[in-house]
Write an enzyme that holds these catalytic residues in place. Structure first.
Site, short mmCIF file in Angstrom:
data_model
loop_
_atom_site.label_atom_id
_atom_site.label_comp_id
_atom_site.label_asym_id
_atom_site.label_seq_id
_atom_site.Cartn_x
_atom_site.Cartn_y
_atom_site.Cartn_z
N ASP A 209 0.84 -1.17 0.00
CA ASP A 209 -0.05 0.17 -0.11
C ASP A 209 1.01 1.19 -0.07
OD1 ASP A 209 -2.48 1.83 0.18
OD2 ASP A 209 -3.32 -0.01 1.51
N ASP A 236 2.45 2.30 -5.24
CA ASP A 236 1.14 3.17 -5.74
C ASP A 236 0.91 2.47 -7.05
OD1 ASP A 236 -0.33 4.87 -7.45
OD2 ASP A 236 0.83 6.58 -6.89
N PHE A 237 -0.31 1.75 -6.81
CA PHE A 237 -0.70 0.84 -7.93
C PHE A 237 -0.91 1.50 -9.30
CE2 PHE A 237 -4.76 0.55 -5.13
CZ PHE A 237 -5.36 1.06 -5.64
N HIS A 255 -13.61 -2.17 -7.14
CA HIS A 255 -14.89 -1.53 -7.15
C HIS A 255 -14.80 -0.05 -6.74
CE1 HIS A 255 -16.34 -0.98 -2.70
NE2 HIS A 255 -15.08 -0.68 -2.91
#
Length: 346
Positions: A209, A236-237, A255
């Site tokens: 994360d 940081d995805f 989502h």
């Protein structure tokens, strides 16, 4: 057409109950926020004792406490001034702040953030625009959260509260025996990684994360005695590639985003996995026929309120998107309540 007999048999009870459901919701939200269940932990108190402990006004004390009795969240012996109140079993386990099973973080977040924002659902439906902090500040939800450590901690506690049952169920139900490494993308406090590592000695887990989250995750992992089995990594995805692992998990991450970003995250998961690896998305998955999982459908409305373009999805949607990325096999495992694990195998 309805016959007169059929019309006479109809009642508006369900309409009225649903229309006024916010009465019950706000009563519970307020009880958690005020600390009713923590105050009553392990004891029974009179109404006046609860009133003194929580500094409540005279007018609402008994209506408030007796409403919680009627809703099944408190037990009571006696009546009014002679009454003694105590926690119902579920309240005592899940709504006492001093217990590790506390899920009230989510309830507190629902009270402080979601309850007022849902008052603007009509505007969201008419405009397609988010109705959260961005209306007041011009900043996105995540920007606001990460700028305020106390709000970030509340949000992570909330997500932990709503998710821990799902993570425990996944650790029980999924066959981890042929795998050895797991990376949880957007791992927040590290709860998923901890639960898998606790139940499966063959698994080495990583919670990935943003840097602001790492201290919260490290504290939680250490508190569970799992620092040797679960590590953290900053990611940081959106800009970074995912760490390589046999299993990539995302708990209520997909989502939060629009379709292009959903597909981008799925592709990154695919690239991080070996042949035979598994991508697991834990969500309030909407049933394919979109008739049964009302919570999942309303969670998708919540994504509209929070982000505008974000939405929840069905297992069939997940299979379509992951197949486009190259995954070959798919399954859905029901978890806790309305949530499921959508799984794609490379």
């Amino acid at each position: 057409m309805n016959t007169s007999t059929e019309t006479q048999q109809l009642t508006p009870s369900r309409i009225i109950e649903t229309a006024m459901a916010f009465f019950a919701s706000k009563t519970l939200l307020s009880a958690v926020k005020l600390g009713v269940f923590t105050t009553l932990s392990g004891k029974s108190l009179s109404g006046s004792e609860v009133q003194a402990a929580l500094k409540l006004h005279d007018r609402g004390v008994y209506d408030f406490l007796d409403a919680l009795v009627a809703l099944g969240f408190l037990n009571r012996e006696g009546l009014l001034e002679t009454a003694r109140y105590s926690n119902a079993p579920e309240s005592d386990v899940f709504l006492d702040k001093n217990k590790p099973s506390y899920i009230g973080g989510f309830v507190e977040m629902a009270n402080d953030r979601l309850y007022p924002f849902w008052g603007s659902l009509e505007e969201a439906l008419l405009t397609g625009q988010p109705q959260n902090e961005i209306k007041q500040t011009g900043s996105s939800m995540f920007k606001e959260l990460y700028a305020k450590p106390e709000r970030l901690k509340q949000f992570i506690d909330a997500m932990s509260g709503i998710s821990i049952g799902n993570f425990m169920a996944l650790a029980r139900k999924f066959d981890f025996s042929t795998y050895s490494t797991l990376c949880d993308i957007g791992g927040a406090a590290g709860i998923l990684s901890v639960e898998v590592a606790k139940q499966h000695g063959n698994m080495s887990c990583t919670s990935a994360d943003l840097p602001a989250v790492e201290p919260i995750a490290k504290d939680y992992i250490a508190s569970k005695g799992m620092s040797g089995r679960v590590k953290t990594v900053n990611i940081d995805f959106f800009t970074d590639e995912f760490p390589k692992a046999d299993i990539i998990t995302m708990g209520m991450i997909l989502h939060d985003w629009d379709l292009p970003n959903k597909k981008m995250l799925i592709r990154k998961a695919y690239d991080a996995l070996p042949e035979g690896g598994a991508f697991i998305a834990i969500e309030a998955l909407i049933d394919d026929d979109r008739r049964k999982n009302a919570f999942g459908l309303m969670m998708s409305l919540n994504m509209l309120i929070e982000f505008g373009v974000a939405f929840d999805f069905t297992g069939a949607d997940f299979e379509k998107w992951t197949r486009e990325a190259g995954f070959r096999r798919f399954e859905v495992i029901p978890l806790a309540g309305p949530s499921s694990a959508a799984i794609a195998y490379k």
